[in-house]
Every structure is written in structure tokens, then in C-alpha cells.
Design a protein around this motif. Sequence first.
Motif, mmCIF file in Angstrom:
data_model
loop_
_atom_site.group_PDB
_atom_site.id
_atom_site.type_symbol
_atom_site.label_atom_id
_atom_site.label_comp_id
_atom_site.label_asym_id
_atom_site.label_seq_id
_atom_site.Cartn_x
_atom_site.Cartn_y
_atom_site.Cartn_z
ATOM 1 N N GLU A 1 0.831 -1.209 0.000
ATOM 2 C CA GLU A 1 0.000 0.000 0.000
ATOM 3 C C GLU A 1 0.860 1.252 0.000
ATOM 4 O O GLU A 1 0.511 2.256 -0.609
ATOM 5 C CB GLU A 1 -0.946 0.002 1.197
ATOM 6 C CG GLU A 1 -2.081 -0.971 1.061
ATOM 7 C CD GLU A 1 -3.118 -0.813 2.165
ATOM 8 O OE1 GLU A 1 -3.274 0.300 2.706
ATOM 9 O OE2 GLU A 1 -3.768 -1.821 2.476
ATOM 10 N N GLN A 2 1.977 1.193 0.674
ATOM 11 C CA GLN A 2 2.885 2.334 0.693
ATOM 12 C C GLN A 2 3.470 2.579 -0.704
ATOM 13 O O GLN A 2 3.620 3.727 -1.134
ATOM 14 C CB GLN A 2 3.999 2.119 1.711
ATOM 15 C CG GLN A 2 3.487 2.045 3.143
ATOM 16 C CD GLN A 2 4.609 1.840 4.125
ATOM 17 O OE1 GLN A 2 5.653 2.478 4.036
ATOM 18 N NE2 GLN A 2 4.407 0.944 5.089
ATOM 19 N N LEU A 3 3.801 1.496 -1.411
ATOM 20 C CA LEU A 3 4.313 1.628 -2.772
ATOM 21 C C LEU A 3 3.257 2.229 -3.693
ATOM 22 O O LEU A 3 3.568 3.075 -4.545
ATOM 23 C CB LEU A 3 4.765 0.263 -3.296
ATOM 24 C CG LEU A 3 5.328 0.232 -4.715
ATOM 25 C CD1 LEU A 3 6.530 1.156 -4.869
ATOM 26 C CD2 LEU A 3 5.690 -1.196 -5.104
ATOM 27 N N LEU A 4 2.010 1.819 -3.516
ATOM 28 C CA LEU A 4 0.929 2.405 -4.310
ATOM 29 C C LEU A 4 0.812 3.901 -4.040
ATOM 30 O O LEU A 4 0.537 4.688 -4.956
ATOM 31 C CB LEU A 4 -0.394 1.700 -4.015
ATOM 32 C CG LEU A 4 -0.474 0.253 -4.502
ATOM 33 C CD1 LEU A 4 -1.735 -0.414 -3.963
ATOM 34 C CD2 LEU A 4 -0.421 0.183 -6.012
ATOM 35 N N SER A 5 1.033 4.318 -2.808
ATOM 36 C CA SER A 5 1.012 5.737 -2.477
ATOM 37 C C SER A 5 2.123 6.477 -3.220
ATOM 38 O O SER A 5 1.910 7.580 -3.736
ATOM 39 C CB SER A 5 1.148 5.940 -0.962
ATOM 40 O OG SER A 5 1.116 7.310 -0.634
ATOM 41 N N ALA A 6 3.313 5.879 -3.311
ATOM 42 C CA ALA A 6 4.410 6.505 -4.069
ATOM 43 C C ALA A 6 4.040 6.609 -5.543
ATOM 44 O O ALA A 6 4.348 7.613 -6.205
ATOM 45 C CB ALA A 6 5.699 5.715 -3.887
ATOM 46 N N GLY A 7 3.359 5.585 -6.072
ATOM 47 C CA GLY A 7 2.877 5.654 -7.452
ATOM 48 C C GLY A 7 1.859 6.762 -7.633
ATOM 49 O O GLY A 7 1.834 7.437 -8.665
ATOM 50 N N ALA A 8 1.021 6.968 -6.619
ATOM 51 C CA ALA A 8 0.048 8.063 -6.681
ATOM 52 C C ALA A 8 0.760 9.418 -6.709
ATOM 53 O O ALA A 8 0.322 10.343 -7.404
ATOM 54 C CB ALA A 8 -0.915 7.982 -5.491
ATOM 55 N N VAL A 9 1.863 9.537 -5.982
ATOM 56 C CA VAL A 9 2.650 10.774 -6.022
ATOM 57 C C VAL A 9 3.165 11.004 -7.443
ATOM 58 O O VAL A 9 3.116 12.128 -7.962
ATOM 59 C CB VAL A 9 3.810 10.745 -5.004
ATOM 60 C CG1 VAL A 9 4.758 11.926 -5.196
ATOM 61 C CG2 VAL A 9 3.269 10.733 -3.581
ATOM 62 N N CYS A 10 3.640 9.946 -8.085
ATOM 63 C CA CYS A 10 4.113 10.081 -9.470
ATOM 64 C C CYS A 10 2.994 10.578 -10.386
ATOM 65 O O CYS A 10 3.193 11.504 -11.184
ATOM 66 C CB CYS A 10 4.635 8.740 -9.993
ATOM 67 S SG CYS A 10 6.161 8.163 -9.234
ATOM 68 N N THR A 11 1.828 9.955 -10.271
ATOM 69 C CA THR A 11 0.696 10.352 -11.111
ATOM 70 C C THR A 11 0.281 11.788 -10.842
ATOM 71 O O THR A 11 0.042 12.572 -11.763
ATOM 72 C CB THR A 11 -0.502 9.401 -10.881
ATOM 73 O OG1 THR A 11 -0.093 8.071 -11.181
ATOM 74 C CG2 THR A 11 -1.690 9.789 -11.737
ATOM 75 N N GLN A 12 0.191 12.135 -9.571
ATOM 76 C CA GLN A 12 -0.225 13.486 -9.200
ATOM 77 C C GLN A 12 0.791 14.517 -9.690
ATOM 78 O O GLN A 12 0.423 15.589 -10.170
ATOM 79 C CB GLN A 12 -0.376 13.555 -7.667
ATOM 80 C CG GLN A 12 -1.078 14.772 -7.176
ATOM 81 C CD GLN A 12 -2.564 14.602 -7.056
ATOM 82 O OE1 GLN A 12 -3.176 13.804 -7.762
ATOM 83 N NE2 GLN A 12 -3.162 15.364 -6.179
ATOM 84 N N LEU A 13 2.074 14.207 -9.567
ATOM 85 C CA LEU A 13 3.127 15.103 -10.034
ATOM 86 C C LEU A 13 3.045 15.276 -11.545
ATOM 87 O O LEU A 13 3.119 16.401 -12.067
ATOM 88 C CB LEU A 13 4.485 14.547 -9.615
ATOM 89 C CG LEU A 13 5.745 15.295 -10.029
ATOM 90 C CD1 LEU A 13 5.743 16.720 -9.491
ATOM 91 C CD2 LEU A 13 6.973 14.552 -9.522
ATOM 92 N N LEU A 14 2.897 14.177 -12.267
ATOM 93 C CA LEU A 14 2.774 14.226 -13.713
ATOM 94 C C LEU A 14 1.582 15.071 -14.130
ATOM 95 O O LEU A 14 1.697 15.985 -14.959
ATOM 96 C CB LEU A 14 2.634 12.791 -14.256
ATOM 97 C CG LEU A 14 2.413 12.642 -15.748
ATOM 98 C CD1 LEU A 14 3.663 13.031 -16.517
ATOM 99 C CD2 LEU A 14 2.017 11.212 -16.071
ATOM 100 N N ASN A 15 0.413 14.793 -13.553
ATOM 101 C CA ASN A 15 -0.789 15.534 -13.930
ATOM 102 C C ASN A 15 -0.726 16.998 -13.513
ATOM 103 O O ASN A 15 -1.217 17.867 -14.234
ATOM 104 C CB ASN A 15 -2.032 14.857 -13.360
ATOM 105 C CG ASN A 15 -2.405 13.616 -14.149
ATOM 106 O OD1 ASN A 15 -2.041 13.475 -15.313
ATOM 107 N ND2 ASN A 15 -3.118 12.710 -13.517
ATOM 108 N N ALA A 16 -0.120 17.296 -12.377
ATOM 109 C CA ALA A 16 0.013 18.698 -11.959
ATOM 110 C C ALA A 16 0.906 19.462 -12.927
ATOM 111 O O ALA A 16 0.618 20.616 -13.275
ATOM 112 C CB ALA A 16 0.562 18.775 -10.534
ATOM 113 N N ALA A 17 1.992 18.841 -13.377
ATOM 114 C CA ALA A 17 2.876 19.498 -14.350
ATOM 115 C C ALA A 17 2.130 19.754 -15.655
ATOM 116 O O ALA A 17 2.223 20.849 -16.234
ATOM 117 C CB ALA A 17 4.120 18.657 -14.591
#
Length: 192
Positions: free
Chosen positions: A113-129
Motif C-alpha cells: 500500500e505504501q508503494l501504491l502511495s508513491a505511485g500516486a505521487v508520481c501520477t499526481q506530479l505528472l498531472n500537476a505538471a
Amino acid sequence: MPDPRPEVLDFLLSRRSRPARTLSDPVPDRAALEPILRAALRSPDHGKLEPWRLIVLERAALRRLADLVGTHGRARGRPPEEVDKQRLQYADAGLAVAVIFSPVESDKIPEAEQLLSAGAVCTQLLNAALAAGWGANWLTGWASHDPDFRAAALDLAPQERIAGLIHIGTETAAPPDRPRPDMASKVAWISA
């Protein structure tokens, strides 16, 4: 009662990554990057463990990593074409943000679940950019998954991994959109 945000939904329905090789200068400066980073840190995080951190890699750091990829790849006996492809990912970039998965000991929140959270950070960072008007792409590659490279390049602890390298810059060319998944083959509805 729902409070719809149709402009956000429209963005999500049309968003698309931009190939890293099509990104160039200018790249966001710190003032432009900070709200993008803040948006990334608002990702889902079961248990509020914050099992991730960000490393902003500016041009000089990326060039250093490109040299390290070359040296490391040759020492590992990787095929020259793999080494060159990975080296250019760093050498040609003006800015990338490394999302580091840094698991936290927890009796309640499993590492998966923690790894999925890191993946969510990647997605959020990508979409925010992308939402901020920049071109962006999420990459990794063999070097990202090599523990010795991670330690030498970014001083990561043995338990830490690179979840993603989010390249951000000015888009110079947009390839045609790719086919998207067919909902009928990917979505199941269970009503009872």
C-alpha cells in the motif's frame, strides 16, 4: 450533493504524457515548480506515513547521473544500446523529479500500500505538471531499478527505490494520441 468540476474532469479525460525526448527548455524554475510539488504531496497516503520523498534533479545533476549511467552500465556488462538509451534519458533532460519510495515500518499499512502511495505521487506530479501547462513524462529504466546505481547516484538507503522520474519541460512536438483502453474489456459492473 456533488459539486462538479467539469474543467478538471475534462482535463483528466484528455490528459496525455509528452515523450521526454520532446521536452526542452525552458523548464520550470523553483517558483513554478513549487505548486506542482505541493500538488504531488497531496496524494492518497493511507495511515499518513508519507512513504516517499522527492529529489529535484536540475541539469548539472542530470548530466552527472548520465555519466554514472554510462560507467555503471558498462561495468555491469549491459548492451551498449541499452546504456546509451538510458544515459540519454538523463543527459538530454533539463529537469526531472525523482519520486523516491521510502517505506515506513508499520503494523497496519503493508509495504504494498505504501508503494501504491508513491505511485500516486508520481501520477499526481505528472498531472500537476501537465495542468500547469508543461510537458511531462514518467520514466524509469534499468538504472532506476539497480540498487548500486540508486545508492551511488542519489544516495538512497538499501530499502529505498525510485518509483519514477518525472521529466518536466517545454513541449516541442506532440505525437498523435495513442489508442486508449476499451472500457468494455476493462470494467466490470457488479450489481448484486
